[in-house]
Design a protein around this motif. Structure first.
Motif: not given
Length: 115
Positions: A30-52
């Motif tokens: 049932g896994i659909n999307a897989m992706g990469w996120y990143r979080q720099a010091p003092g910043k919120e986690r953000e989407l880098v790239a995602i693939v369905s």
């Protein structure tokens, strides 16, 4: 449960390249999307790239043309090829696997871009 494990981070000079890899295991049905996120010091986690599961991709504007996400459905794996790295790409990179019951995260891998 789904286990997600990343590998491939490290220290690289500006303009260099790194490849991150991620594998999902356990209750992977049932896994659909897989992706990469990143979080720099003092910043919120953000989407880098995602693939369905069908291969559709989406990238953050800041990485378009430099990063490429790819997926191997048979191996439940996703990779992120990062080229032309910049100091502002420095962050902890997290892999995620999305299933109907939520997102499953890896422990993160550090990417540092510095001369």
């Amino acid at each position: 449960q789904v286990q997600v494990v990343e590998s491939g981070g490290g220290l690289v000079q500006p303009g260099g390249s790194l490849r991150l890899s991620c594998v999902a295991s356990g209750s992977i049905f049932g896994i659909n999307a897989m992706g990469w996120y990143r979080q720099a010091p003092g910043k919120e986690r953000e989407l880098v790239a995602i693939v369905s599961s069908g291969g559709s991709t989406n990238y953050a504007d800041s990485v378009k043309g430099r990063f490429t996400i790819s997926r191997d459905n048979a191996k439940n794996a996703v990779s992120l090829q990062m080229n032309s790295l910049k100091p502002e790409d420095t962050a902890v990179y997290y892999c995620s696997a999305r299933r109907i019951d939520g997102d499953y995260w890896g422990q993160g891998t550090q990417v540092t871009v510095s001369s």
